[in-house]
Design a protein around this motif. Structure first.
Motif, PDB file in Angstrom:
ATOM      1  N   ALA A 113       2.430   1.747 -11.111  1.00  0.00           N
ATOM      2  CA  ALA A 113       1.144   2.170 -11.295  1.00  0.00           C
ATOM      3  C   ALA A 113       1.547   3.452 -11.000  1.00  0.00           C
ATOM      4  N   SER A 114       0.969   4.391 -12.143  1.00  0.00           N
ATOM      5  CA  SER A 114       0.291   5.616 -12.085  1.00  0.00           C
ATOM      6  C   SER A 114       0.200   6.090 -10.718  1.00  0.00           C
ATOM      7  N   GLY A 115       1.222   7.446 -10.092  1.00  0.00           N
ATOM      8  CA  GLY A 115       0.656   8.119  -8.735  1.00  0.00           C
ATOM      9  C   GLY A 115       1.382   6.727  -7.524  1.00  0.00           C
TER      10      GLY A 115
ATOM     11  N   LYS B  50       7.082   6.391  -7.692  1.00  0.00           N
ATOM     12  CA  LYS B  50       8.436   6.567  -8.155  1.00  0.00           C
ATOM     13  C   LYS B  50       9.555   7.725  -8.232  1.00  0.00           C
ATOM     14  N   THR B  51       8.904   8.920  -9.076  1.00  0.00           N
ATOM     15  CA  THR B  51       9.508   9.902  -8.891  1.00  0.00           C
ATOM     16  C   THR B  51       9.477  10.723  -8.060  1.00  0.00           C
ATOM     17  N   SER B  52       8.474  10.073  -7.058  1.00  0.00           N
ATOM     18  CA  SER B  52       8.650  10.908  -5.732  1.00  0.00           C
ATOM     19  C   SER B  52      10.465  10.154  -4.981  1.00  0.00           C
TER      20      SER B  52
ATOM     21  N   LEU C 278       5.022  17.405  -7.885  1.00  0.00           N
ATOM     22  CA  LEU C 278       5.688  16.555  -9.040  1.00  0.00           C
ATOM     23  C   LEU C 278       4.436  15.909  -9.851  1.00  0.00           C
ATOM     24  N   GLY C 279       4.419  16.408 -11.826  1.00  0.00           N
ATOM     25  CA  GLY C 279       3.321  15.854 -12.628  1.00  0.00           C
ATOM     26  C   GLY C 279       3.453  14.151 -12.763  1.00  0.00           C
ATOM     27  N   ALA C 280       2.801  14.378 -13.456  1.00  0.00           N
ATOM     28  CA  ALA C 280       3.159  12.455 -14.278  1.00  0.00           C
ATOM     29  C   ALA C 280       3.805  12.624 -15.031  1.00  0.00           C
TER      30      ALA C 280
HETATM   31  P1  GTP Z   1       3.300   8.882 -12.565  1.00  0.00           P
HETATM   32  O1  GTP Z   1       4.634   9.429 -13.029  1.00  0.00           O
HETATM   33  O2  GTP Z   1       2.635   8.851 -13.444  1.00  0.00           O
HETATM   34  O3  GTP Z   1       4.023   7.169 -12.542  1.00  0.00           O
HETATM   35  O4  GTP Z   1       3.838   8.476 -11.328  1.00  0.00           O
HETATM   36  P2  GTP Z   1       4.669   8.657  -9.915  1.00  0.00           P
HETATM   37  O5  GTP Z   1       4.342   7.206  -9.701  1.00  0.00           O
HETATM   38  O6  GTP Z   1       5.877   8.805 -10.075  1.00  0.00           O
HETATM   39  O7  GTP Z   1       3.963   9.421  -9.280  1.00  0.00           O
HETATM   40  P3  GTP Z   1       4.791  10.406  -8.205  1.00  0.00           P
HETATM   41  O8  GTP Z   1       5.783  10.560  -7.665  1.00  0.00           O
HETATM   42  O9  GTP Z   1       4.419  11.828  -8.879  1.00  0.00           O
HETATM   43  O10 GTP Z   1       3.835  10.557  -6.778  1.00  0.00           O
HETATM   44  C1  GTP Z   1       2.328  10.803  -6.671  1.00  0.00           C
HETATM   45  C2  GTP Z   1       2.123  11.489  -5.676  1.00  0.00           C
HETATM   46  O11 GTP Z   1       1.796  10.139  -4.249  1.00  0.00           O
HETATM   47  C3  GTP Z   1       2.623  12.894  -4.730  1.00  0.00           C
HETATM   48  O12 GTP Z   1       1.333  13.379  -4.926  1.00  0.00           O
HETATM   49  C4  GTP Z   1       3.013  12.103  -3.858  1.00  0.00           C
HETATM   50  O13 GTP Z   1       3.240  13.309  -2.681  1.00  0.00           O
HETATM   51  C5  GTP Z   1       2.901  10.712  -2.866  1.00  0.00           C
HETATM   52  N1  GTP Z   1       3.466   9.876  -2.496  1.00  0.00           N
HETATM   53  C6  GTP Z   1       4.703   9.417  -2.750  1.00  0.00           C
HETATM   54  N2  GTP Z   1       5.512   8.692  -1.831  1.00  0.00           N
HETATM   55  C7  GTP Z   1       4.696   9.232  -0.725  1.00  0.00           C
HETATM   56  C8  GTP Z   1       4.809   8.378   0.201  1.00  0.00           C
HETATM   57  O14 GTP Z   1       5.303   7.249   0.556  1.00  0.00           O
HETATM   58  N3  GTP Z   1       3.322   9.036   1.352  1.00  0.00           N
HETATM   59  C9  GTP Z   1       2.332   8.866   0.695  1.00  0.00           C
HETATM   60  N4  GTP Z   1       1.663   9.642   1.142  1.00  0.00           N
HETATM   61  N5  GTP Z   1       2.366   9.896  -0.230  1.00  0.00           N
HETATM   62  C10 GTP Z   1       3.546   9.582  -1.315  1.00  0.00           C
END
Ligand code: GTP
Length: 308
Positions: free
Chosen positions: A10-12, A15-17, A34-36
């Motif tokens: 799911a978004s957020g 994954k990208t992180s 990071l943006g979506a």
């Molecule tokens: P889409 O690109 O929309 O599919 O989202 P995504 O899955 O790539 O999410 P992304 O990596 O952009 O992360 C969304 C948010 O989650 C960011 O603000 C990160 O800092 C946060 N985040 C990522 N991993 C962790 C984690 O292990 N713990 C916490 N607390 N936050 C996290």
């Protein structure tokens, strides 16, 4: 050799992180910016010389997910080596997440039935009763998978668990991992070492260890591993090393220095970390105080050709 790795969820969910931490050497603190991801972001990562990881980071917003499962289905799910599906542990939409996940599994079964599947229960730093929450979520996900063989792991970008999971993942993609382990154990004996660990150069993920065929042997979370000769080791030592060295490399860059090698002589053991091949680093741990670090470095130099 090119292997396709699908990163979905799911978004957020993060994954990208995780991709930016593991493959781009960025610190966790920068991930909030990071943006979506829009549609699919494809990356080629050279891993261990001739293995190229073709990473597909699939943006998780509903409209993108719907398109992967319909018009893009064939393109997304064909020739997949590994699918990694990320679940946010705090997701309030588990029902919807599971529905998308089941659809992805169906797509994978149709186009890449031999692909390995890893489910990451992510952002584990946000929960208190970590073990209990993980166990409950794991059971929920395994139930949803039916007969399909999946590996479920708990991860967070704020600790070493991410390195353990990704070491496991890439281990399934390395064709000669068990041969590497065998060579490492011969090398370890030649050095009089307690153990020897091989890391991939850019990601610092564990490729092989001298003590097991697996990238990082699974052991119960907090118990020390007893080697049988009185030496007791932390079961998280591999992934902690990956995390610490990645952090140290990042600090070196900030002062415009490049990380080369490391030597540590402590009260009860010696550690040497040095370049093994163009794509790997080796770490030798010795508990015998009579063995000099210079001898270990010479051994690494002499073994280089064998590991190229
Ligand atoms: P889409 O690109 O929309 O599919 O989202 P995504 O899955 O790539 O999410 P992304 O990596 O952009 O992360 C969304 C948010 O989650 C960011 O603000 C990160 O800092 C946060 N985040 C990522 N991993 C962790 C984690 O292990 N713990 C916490 N607390 N936050 C996290």
């Amino acid at each position: 050799m090119k292997r396709k790795v699908l990163l979905m969820g799911a978004s957020g969910s993060g994954k990208t992180s995780m991709r930016s931490l593991i493959f781009s050497n960025n610190p966790a603190s920068l991930t909030a910016r990071l943006g979506a991801t829009i549609d699919v972001e494809q990356n080629h990562v050279r891993f261990l010389g001739d293995l190229i990881l073709n990473l597909w980071d699939c943006g998780g917003q509903d409209s993108f997910m719907d398109s992967y499962l319909t018009t893009q289905r064939g393109t997304i799910f064909k020739q997949v080596g590994v699918m990694i599906y990320v679940f946010d542990v705090e997701s309030r939409e588990l029902g919807k997440d599971l529905e998308y996940f089941k659809n992805c599994i169906a797509g994978l079964n149709a186009y890449s039935p031999d692909a390995a599947v890893f489910l990451l229960i992510h952002k584990m730093d946000l929960v208190r009763e970590r073990d209990q929450v993980f166990q409950k979520k794991k059971e929920e996900l395994e139930d949803a998978c039916g007969d399909i063989n999946v590996t479920v792991l708990g991860t967070s970008i704020y600790d070493e668990s991410l390195y353990k999971a990704w070491s496991n993942i890439v281990h399934t993609l390395i064709p000669n991992a068990s041969i590497l382990s065998k060579h490492l154990s011969t090398f370890s004996k030649a050095c009089g070492a307690t153990e020897v660990i091989l890391f991939e150069r850019t990601t610092f993920l564990v490729i092989a260890t001298s003590r097991s065929a697996g990238a990082s042997p699974s052991s119960s979370a907090s118990d020390l591993e007893d080697l049988g000769d009185g030496t007791r080791l932390d079961p998280k030592r591999y992934e902690r090393t990956s995390e610490l060295i990645k952090g140290f490399k990042h600090s070196c860059l900030r002062v415009r220095e490049e990380f080369r090698s490391l030597e540590m002589e402590l009260y009860d053991f010696t550690a040497v970390l040095d370049e093994m091949t163009r794509n790997t680093y080796v770490m030798i741990i010795v508990h015998d105080p009579t063995i000099e670090t210079a001898a270990l470095k010479l051994n690494i130099k002499m073994a280089r050709k064998k590991f190229e």
